[in-house]
Design a protein around this motif. Structure first.
Motif, PDB file in Angstrom:
ATOM      1  N   LEU A   1      -7.280 -34.728  24.450  1.00 49.53           N
ATOM      2  CA  LEU A   1      -7.764 -33.369  24.226  1.00 49.53           C
ATOM      3  C   LEU A   1      -7.008 -32.684  23.093  1.00 49.53           C
ATOM      4  O   LEU A   1      -5.784 -32.702  23.056  1.00 49.53           O
ATOM      5  CB  LEU A   1      -7.622 -32.544  25.503  1.00 49.53           C
TER       6      LEU A   1
ATOM      7  N   VAL B   1     -16.050 -30.116  23.792  1.00 50.68           N
ATOM      8  CA  VAL B   1     -15.831 -30.840  25.043  1.00 50.68           C
ATOM      9  C   VAL B   1     -16.924 -30.486  26.044  1.00 50.68           C
ATOM     10  O   VAL B   1     -17.291 -29.316  26.195  1.00 50.68           O
ATOM     11  CB  VAL B   1     -14.455 -30.492  25.644  1.00 50.68           C
TER      12      VAL B   1
ATOM     13  N   GLU C   1     -17.697 -30.708  30.098  1.00 51.89           N
ATOM     14  CA  GLU C   1     -17.199 -30.988  31.437  1.00 51.89           C
ATOM     15  C   GLU C   1     -18.395 -31.185  32.357  1.00 51.89           C
ATOM     16  O   GLU C   1     -19.207 -30.270  32.557  1.00 51.89           O
ATOM     17  CB  GLU C   1     -16.319 -29.851  31.954  1.00 51.89           C
TER      18      GLU C   1
ATOM     19  N   LEU D   1     -15.506 -35.090  23.211  1.00 46.84           N
ATOM     20  CA  LEU D   1     -14.923 -35.533  24.475  1.00 46.84           C
ATOM     21  C   LEU D   1     -15.806 -35.083  25.629  1.00 46.84           C
ATOM     22  O   LEU D   1     -16.225 -33.923  25.689  1.00 46.84           O
ATOM     23  CB  LEU D   1     -13.516 -34.940  24.629  1.00 46.84           C
TER      24      LEU D   1
END
Length: 287
Positions: free
Chosen positions: A79, A85, A87, A160
């Motif tokens: 990270l 990103v 989630e 990510l």
């Protein structure tokens, strides 16, 4: 003479005002001062350690750090504050509380939530985001309805993707392959999928996994790699050798769920949260 008297009076008032400010600061609750400091920090570069000790996280959530090792886990996944990103399935937002302020200044956090859902967890998560714009104001929500509606972000746009203890639910629901495919599609070539999941015994069957919540390490790796990813790292950050994985209520016997109520409660509290695999996969770059 009158001018000198006025000057003396003004100097006296200034001293009194300064003293009052100092006294007020000395009696002001530390949490007030801390909150003001956090507001400024959230608008600039912020460290994971600062976030973990921030008062926007409840005491109960901070108490779980010793089991979840969030800083080490996120660092293992690679990270960085300028990343985009996603989630997946954030649940109550335990990790969202950490990711949102970390990415607010330079990056972007996208979280999934269920479209047109009236379920209490989905509504509670939505309300959590809306209630604290200082922390969550820049978070984007990808509305999903698996297995058919699973667009996380534009293709090849994410650095990510992370998920924490969700794979057993996807397997039980029968759409784990679709989730992996959606993550692969959203990630840039060279992007990372970070996985944390309850780790079962090596010989655990799929049926037992669905029943207990514990997943086969080799099975998870095989399923994710089948979607096109390549395993690039394994970590024991979230290992728990005290976890015997043989409880009547499966993984939910342990904290934080403690599904057995008061029965053997102290024993399960002493074990702590489950033994977990922590895996890092990459979406390969085109040759």
């Amino acid at each position: 003479m009158k001018f000198a008297q006025n000057l003396t009076r003004r100097q006296g008032l200034l001293k009194a005002l300064t003293l009052a400010i100092l006294v007020l600061a000395s009696v002001m609750p530390p949490t007030v001062l801390a909150n003001e400091s956090e507001k400024a920090t959230f608008n600039s570069t912020i460290t994971l350690q600062t976030i973990l000790t921030s008062s926007h996280r409840s005491v109960a959530n901070r108490d779980r750090d010793k089991y979840r090792h969030p800083a080490q886990t996120l660092q293992f996944f690679g990270l960085r504050p300028n990343m985009t990103v996603v989630e997946l399935w954030p649940g109550g937002g335990w990790y969202t509380e950490i990711l949102a302020p970390f990415l607010a200044a330079k990056g972007q956090l996208i979280v999934t939530n269920f479209a047109s859902s009236t379920s209490k967890p989905a509504l509670a998560f939505q309300e959590k985001l809306a209630a604290n714009p200082e922390v969550f104001g820049k978070v984007k929500v990808a509305q999903i309805n698996p297995p058919t509606e699973l667009t996380l972000a534009p293709d090849n746009s994410v650095d990510l993707v992370v998920t924490f203890r969700n794979i057993h639910n996807w397997v039980k629901a029968g759409y784990d392959e679709q989730v992996y495919a959606a993550a692969y599609k959203a990630l840039k070539p060279g992007g990372i999928l970070g996985v944390e999941e309850h780790r079962g015994k090596p010989d655990i069957s799929l049926e037992e996994s669905i029943k207990t919540g514990y997943m086969s390490l080799d099975g998870v790796i095989a399923a994710v790699e089948k979607a096109g990813f390549k395993l690039v790292g394994k970590s024991e950050i979230n290992a728990n050798p005290k976890d015997t994985k043989d409880y009547p209520g499966g993984v939910w016997t342990l904290p934080p769920t403690l599904s057995q109520g008061q029965k053997d409660r102290q024993r399960f509290l002493a074990i702590g949260e489950s033994d977990r695999m922590t895996l890092k996969f990459i979406k390969p770059k085109a040759p």
